[in-house]
Design an enzyme around this catalytic site. Sequence first.
Site, short mmCIF file in Angstrom:
data_model
loop_
_atom_site.label_atom_id
_atom_site.label_comp_id
_atom_site.label_asym_id
_atom_site.label_seq_id
_atom_site.Cartn_x
_atom_site.Cartn_y
_atom_site.Cartn_z
N ASP A 152 53.50 79.56 18.53
CA ASP A 152 51.94 79.22 18.07
C ASP A 152 51.94 77.55 18.17
OD1 ASP A 152 49.59 80.40 16.97
OD2 ASP A 152 50.08 78.93 15.57
N GLU A 207 52.42 78.52 23.27
CA GLU A 207 51.03 78.47 23.29
C GLU A 207 50.60 76.97 23.30
OE1 GLU A 207 46.97 79.30 20.89
OE2 GLU A 207 48.80 78.45 19.88
N HIS A 247 43.36 86.73 21.74
CA HIS A 247 42.64 87.02 20.38
C HIS A 247 41.86 85.93 19.91
CE1 HIS A 247 46.22 84.68 19.35
NE2 HIS A 247 45.70 84.60 18.32
N ASP A 248 41.95 84.70 20.70
CA ASP A 248 41.07 83.27 20.29
C ASP A 248 39.97 83.07 21.15
OD1 ASP A 248 42.95 82.94 18.12
OD2 ASP A 248 44.12 81.72 19.54
N ASP A 305 55.39 86.82 17.85
CA ASP A 305 54.93 85.62 17.76
C ASP A 305 55.66 84.81 16.61
OD1 ASP A 305 52.37 83.81 17.75
OD2 ASP A 305 51.42 85.57 18.20
C1 NOJ Z 1 46.90 79.87 17.70
C2 NOJ Z 1 46.44 81.30 17.33
O1 NOJ Z 1 46.33 81.75 18.45
C3 NOJ Z 1 45.34 81.19 16.42
O2 NOJ Z 1 44.83 82.68 16.46
C4 NOJ Z 1 45.55 80.80 15.00
O3 NOJ Z 1 44.44 80.71 14.28
C5 NOJ Z 1 46.12 79.44 15.12
N1 NOJ Z 1 46.89 79.23 16.30
C6 NOJ Z 1 46.62 78.73 14.03
O4 NOJ Z 1 48.01 79.60 13.92
#
Ligand code: NOJ
Length: 533
Positions: A202, A265, A327-328, A100
């Site tokens: 990210d 992402e 994970h989000d 990542d």
């Molecule tokens: C995306 C990530 O997947 C998330 O977990 C994070 O809080 C935010 N970007 C900030 O880095």
Amino acid sequence: MLQTPSWWQTSVIYQIYPRSFFDSNGDGIGDLAGITRKLDYLRWLGVDALWLSPMYPSPMADFGYDIANYVDVDPIFGTLHDMDVLIEQAHARDLKLILDYVPNHTSDEHPWFQESRASQENEKRDWYIWRDPSPDGGPPNNWTSFFGGSAWQFDEQTGQYYLHLFDVKQPDLNWRNPLVREAMYDVLRFWLDRGVDGFRVDVLWMLIKDEQLRDNPSNPDWKPGDPPVLSQFRQYSEDQPEVHNIIREMRSLLDSYGERVFIGEIYLPIPRLMQYYGETLDETHLPFNFQLVTNPTWEARAIRQIVDEYENGLPDGAWPNWVLGNHDRPRIATRVGREQARVAQMLLLTLRGTPTCYYGDELGMLNGYVPRELLYDPAGKDNPEHSRDYERTPMQWDGSTNAGFSTPGVTTWLPVAEDYQTYNVTAEQQDPRSFLALTCTLLNVRRSLAALTIGSYQSFDQDNSTCFVYQRQHEGTRYLVALNFSAQEQVVKLDENGQGRVLISTHLDREDSVRLSEIHLRGNEGLLIQREE
Ligand code: NOJ
């Protein structure tokens, strides 16, 4: 048709959240040595590439997405040596390793920010986005943070505000500054030199902000209690045209190392997402496709529509990809139910393009129960319902205390989900019809059939609105996928007389012949059918 696919086109990616995968040293938190210990499991499962959420030194305000040093490993997770061992051991098993990369922001404890905030004259002042207060003393514009409140934090010492699109402890870097770009490209080189196979980047679409920092339009439909992220249309704080130059620079750096994968992402509607492949496919290889994650309904017609729209929107030569969870976002089995999640797993692993599986989803893991006092995620600070901790609970390895994730008796960083004694790797390995058995079967069959990895995709009209039917074809071989999105028995009809043989039912209990003119599906059943030519 794809002639010589790259490894990332035929691979299945598996996302590991290092804190929650396996704790090798009994501190209640997963670590790199723990991941190395589980590589044989991952090989057995049949995935090809591992993407690790951040493992860099971090104060953990956003669990590693707040990085204080890009070129080291947080002691919680181990050492650089542990990372070298993990890379080597993964490669020895023919598994790729994807890191990542978090370029939009650092931790406020990163030495760059410490310097930047020291004075307005500091040579790193312009490495971050600092602005004077607006005439009324308030923040420079109306932008809001993804975690709620203003995206600007006033710094008493130097009398200016700094921008943080996420937590106050995650100041945004200024990617318009060439020195920032160079320093961050050195980070990529550092890890590529150590042998990693690519990056998941990210919030890639946020790197560049409007030069004039204009106010974002407000969303009139937003109400207090809705996720703060929806309160504005983020017209000026993300998806700016200049970001594409940066992405091209990153891509050419990666390409100079050979076949390394570049995953972005990017949460954007399909037409805007497609721009991240680049006009000449010179940007990301895989702009993450979150359509199956963000679509508000799980309904056959809607899902067919987004799959078709996405397929039709792909630029020539661009490679698709699919994601069901991360994970989000709440876990797929929680969103659609464990029975229907089996259908979702068949969808993920039979669509055209590279799938990404979130750890534990291969078991049908549900979001865990986390009492309010144990919630840590900054996204849940104003509203516990928005916390992402529930989908980050420890991997369920076996039925022993702590689910085999950590030493019995140790308090794990998040509680293990309550149903771990039934849903865990060991129990599911012994049950030939478990969720894990289904995932494993799908992965094996996918690998053995060119039609599923590199074949074409075509969907079929159906009178039955609860089913989604499509075909994957490569040269003379054709396979049908028929998915029942309802809990009731359904019949799907193809306009032809041929026969087919069931290769996989999501119930894992049939291998019969079917007439294509009338295919019977039980509730929550998906079928992979080999057409008899
Ligand atoms: C995306 C990530 O997947 C998330 O977990 C994070 O809080 C935010 N970007 C900030 O880095």
